[in-house]
Design a protein around this motif. Structure first.
Motif, mmCIF file in Angstrom:
data_model
loop_
_atom_site.group_PDB
_atom_site.id
_atom_site.type_symbol
_atom_site.label_atom_id
_atom_site.label_comp_id
_atom_site.label_asym_id
_atom_site.label_seq_id
_atom_site.Cartn_x
_atom_site.Cartn_y
_atom_site.Cartn_z
ATOM 1 N N MET A 58 -5.461 -65.659 -12.794
ATOM 2 C CA MET A 58 -4.581 -64.432 -12.717
ATOM 3 C C MET A 58 -5.152 -63.724 -11.528
ATOM 4 N N SER A 59 -6.452 -63.649 -11.270
ATOM 5 C CA SER A 59 -6.615 -62.874 -9.940
ATOM 6 C C SER A 59 -5.915 -63.654 -8.835
ATOM 7 N N ALA A 60 -5.740 -64.932 -8.951
ATOM 8 C CA ALA A 60 -5.086 -65.649 -7.607
ATOM 9 C C ALA A 60 -3.833 -65.352 -7.905
ATOM 10 N N PHE A 61 -3.305 -65.422 -9.067
ATOM 11 C CA PHE A 61 -1.796 -64.979 -9.047
ATOM 12 C C PHE A 61 -1.520 -63.670 -8.390
ATOM 13 N N ALA A 62 -2.320 -62.692 -8.705
ATOM 14 C CA ALA A 62 -2.234 -61.209 -8.238
ATOM 15 C C ALA A 62 -2.054 -61.326 -6.837
ATOM 16 N N MET A 63 -3.108 -62.016 -6.241
ATOM 17 C CA MET A 63 -3.213 -62.084 -4.551
ATOM 18 C C MET A 63 -1.987 -62.756 -4.273
ATOM 19 N N ALA A 64 -1.571 -63.831 -4.801
ATOM 20 C CA ALA A 64 -0.139 -64.400 -4.274
ATOM 21 C C ALA A 64 1.002 -63.619 -4.255
ATOM 22 N N VAL A 65 1.204 -62.713 -5.362
ATOM 23 C CA VAL A 65 2.177 -61.771 -5.470
ATOM 24 C C VAL A 65 1.881 -60.623 -4.215
ATOM 25 N N CYS A 66 0.704 -60.435 -4.246
ATOM 26 C CA CYS A 66 0.641 -59.124 -3.330
ATOM 27 C C CYS A 66 1.021 -59.681 -1.910
ATOM 28 N N LEU A 67 0.697 -60.804 -1.581
ATOM 29 C CA LEU A 67 0.975 -61.622 -0.140
ATOM 30 C C LEU A 67 2.420 -61.832 0.118
ATOM 31 N N LEU A 185 -4.841 -57.010 -16.542
ATOM 32 C CA LEU A 185 -4.336 -57.270 -15.224
ATOM 33 C C LEU A 185 -4.945 -56.100 -14.462
ATOM 34 N N TYR A 186 -4.528 -55.096 -14.645
ATOM 35 C CA TYR A 186 -4.966 -54.092 -13.798
ATOM 36 C C TYR A 186 -6.537 -53.984 -13.387
ATOM 37 N N ALA A 187 -7.203 -54.204 -14.362
ATOM 38 C CA ALA A 187 -8.789 -54.236 -13.997
ATOM 39 C C ALA A 187 -9.131 -55.296 -13.081
ATOM 40 N N LEU A 188 -8.518 -56.297 -12.978
ATOM 41 C CA LEU A 188 -8.675 -57.355 -11.965
ATOM 42 C C LEU A 188 -8.137 -57.112 -10.797
ATOM 43 N N ARG A 189 -6.909 -56.534 -10.661
ATOM 44 C CA ARG A 189 -6.338 -55.808 -9.402
ATOM 45 C C ARG A 189 -7.306 -54.983 -8.865
ATOM 46 N N ASP A 190 -7.791 -53.851 -9.410
ATOM 47 C CA ASP A 190 -8.663 -52.922 -9.304
ATOM 48 C C ASP A 190 -9.858 -53.559 -8.499
ATOM 49 N N VAL A 191 -10.465 -54.798 -8.680
ATOM 50 C CA VAL A 191 -11.524 -55.206 -7.907
ATOM 51 C C VAL A 191 -11.277 -56.417 -7.021
ATOM 52 N N THR A 192 -9.904 -56.469 -6.980
ATOM 53 C CA THR A 192 -9.562 -57.781 -6.017
ATOM 54 C C THR A 192 -8.873 -57.316 -4.644
ATOM 55 N N GLY A 193 -8.739 -56.245 -4.743
ATOM 56 C CA GLY A 193 -7.835 -55.895 -3.540
ATOM 57 C C GLY A 193 -6.176 -56.105 -3.578
ATOM 58 N N THR A 194 -5.905 -55.867 -4.847
ATOM 59 C CA THR A 194 -4.299 -56.277 -4.989
ATOM 60 C C THR A 194 -3.633 -55.174 -5.706
ATOM 61 N N VAL A 195 -4.238 -54.047 -5.540
ATOM 62 C CA VAL A 195 -3.356 -52.915 -6.168
ATOM 63 C C VAL A 195 -2.147 -52.475 -5.722
ATOM 64 N N GLU A 196 -2.092 -52.679 -4.099
ATOM 65 C CA GLU A 196 -0.851 -52.184 -3.406
ATOM 66 C C GLU A 196 -0.096 -53.448 -3.311
ATOM 67 N N SER A 197 0.535 -53.582 -4.310
ATOM 68 C CA SER A 197 1.720 -54.597 -4.381
ATOM 69 C C SER A 197 2.914 -53.702 -5.393
ATOM 70 N N ILE A 198 4.145 -53.837 -4.625
ATOM 71 C CA ILE A 198 5.146 -53.018 -5.409
ATOM 72 C C ILE A 198 5.817 -53.712 -6.510
ATOM 73 N N PRO A 199 5.632 -55.203 -6.517
ATOM 74 C CA PRO A 199 6.371 -55.698 -7.662
ATOM 75 C C PRO A 199 5.369 -55.545 -9.006
#
Length: 448
Positions: A58-67, A185-199
């Motif tokens: 899910m961390s990888a998913f969040a990064m893919a969405v962030c990018l 998911l937010y807990a993962l985003r907070d520590v993986t640099g993927t908070v700044e994603s509008i979706p």
């Protein structure tokens, strides 16, 4: 028997392998910038909740969405999937009474929720507000309310229903059963640099608001140095995303963009912001800074009242809201809400002793460094660096100037409220937070 157990074990292993392979394929698909189908997004969220999709996936998913972002359809499906991972607040207590709420992307001195919830309740709608705690520079509504002795934010479903029935509004924390997929998911985003994603921001906000069974939502998107969105383009993109996805998910949603290049109001902290909010509810004489807090609150409320048909138009709604503030009915609702949630207030809350920072020059306030001010509050214990950090509700800063103000040498720029022996050190640092220029500077409008 042993053979049967081995067969079952083999089947389980094969099932797990297939899921991992399918998950990897979906991650690669998103990594390459392709849109996921609705059932693929639900597969990922359902698997995340039942443990078949691992945290690292899910961390990888969040990064893919962030990018690579998401389409509006993808974001709507993600929002619904996260909503459906948990429970909804019961609707029965409201009956035919409209249920409304607001959300803010946060900033320094944003105490609007403390005024907005009782004000709307005084105007005949229900406000089941599920709010959050502060993290980083942004103060949390729950932290502010917990500066009130005895105030309870963790209410059972039955208790929150009773408060809503009695008062018309509550402000509580989200239970673990409200959008648990978003919580994890937010807990993962907070520590993986993927908070700044509008979706991901959109889905996170709306999955929790949809769980409140609302009839209308208004969004206050902040833009500026103390905001999550630093540029107007980013703020507009987030506002548009939340409006469109909210409506697509069945929740009428409107967004307003407001300035956060300087603190909202004068007070920044926890107890000190509660005192300011109570002063506005009580109709105390205000200066332009406090009038701005009132104006923003009224405008957000007016959008909600017109959206659910309680008011004919914005002018009608504005008149009703101002009357509820001026005649004391909004203050009565606030006092009732505090009492119903266990709080005890007798006058202003205690605030640490204050010491002024004075201007060294004549001139004009050209810029306010909100990041430095917010960091000072956090360093003093008024905010959190990480979840679980304790909060000192008595520390804070009271601003005496705003961008564009004319100042004279020796005039107080702000007051620092704290207990530390390092007060002088903090004051020296805060001197760089208020820039005084020789040339006049235009005042900043609150509404963008």
């Amino acid at each position: 028997m042993a053979r049967s157990l081995l067969t079952q074990s083999t089947i389980t292993t094969l099932h797990t392998t297939v899921i991992r392979m399918l998950t990897a394929n979906l991650l690669a698909k998103k990594r390459d910038g392709n849109a996921l189908h609705d059932d693929e997004i639900r597969f990922l969220i359902d698997g995340f909740c039942d443990g078949s999709v691992a945290d690292y996936q899910m961390s990888a998913f969040a990064m893919a969405v962030c990018l690579n972002g998401m389409t509006e359809r993808e974001t709507t499906t993600l929002t619904r999937a996260m909503l459906e991972s948990g429970d909804r607040l019961p609707r029965a207590v409201s009956g035919q009474t409209p249920r409304v709420d607001k959300h803010s992307t946060g900033g320094l001195g944003d105490k609007v929720s403390l005024i907005l919830a009782p004000l709307l309740a005084a105007c005949g709608v229900h406000v089941p507000m599920v709010s959050g705690r502060g993290l980083g520079l942004t103060g949390g509504t729950l932290d502010k309310l917990e500066a009130i002795p005895g105030f309870q934010t963790d209410l059972s479903e039955q208790a929150s229903v009773e408060v809503l029935r009695q008062v018309g509004a509550f402000i509580i924390s989200a239970s673990e059963r409200i959008a648990p997929a978003d919580r994890r998911l937010y807990a993962l985003r907070d520590v993986t640099g993927t908070v700044e994603s509008i979706p991901l921001i959109t889905a996170s906000i709306l999955s929790k608001k949809l769980a409140a069974n609302l009839d209308a939502l208004v969004m206050d998107v902040k833009v500026g140095g103390a905001a999550f969105m630093k540029t107007l383009d980013d703020a507009r993109a987030l506002a548009g995303s939340i409006e469109h996805v909210g409506r697509a998910a069945g929740l009428p949603t409107q967004a307003l963009i407001s300035d956060m290049d300087q603190p909202l109001g004068k007070a920044i902290g926890n107890a000190i912001e509660v005192n300011e909010a109570v002063g506005i509810l009580a109709g105390q004489p205000s200066d332009p800074a406090l009038q701005g807090v009132r104006d923003l609150t009224v405008r957000l409320c007016a959008l909600l009242l017109t959206s659910v048909g309680v008011a004919r138009d914005v002018d009608d709604a504005t008149q009703r809201l101002n009357r509820a503030l001026d005649d004391g009915s909004a203050m009565e609702r606030f006092e009732a809400m505090v009492a119903a949630q266990g709080g005890r207030m007798a006058g202003d809350l205690d605030v640490a002793p204050g010491r002024p920072l004075q201007s060294e020059h004549d001139g004009y306030v050209g810029r306010i460094d909100c990041h430095r001010i917010g960091s000072t509050i956090v360093s003093l214990g008024g905010g959190r660096r990480k979840l679980g950090d304790p909060i000192d509700p008595t520390v804070g800063i009271r601003m005496h100037v705003r961008i564009g103000d004319r100042v004279e040498r020796g005039q107080p720029l702000l007051d620092l409220h704290c207990h530390t022996s390092r007060q002088n050190e903090y004051l020296r640092s805060l001197r760089q937070a208020v820039e005084i220029t020789a040339e006049s500077v235009a005042a900043r409008p609150l509404f963008v």
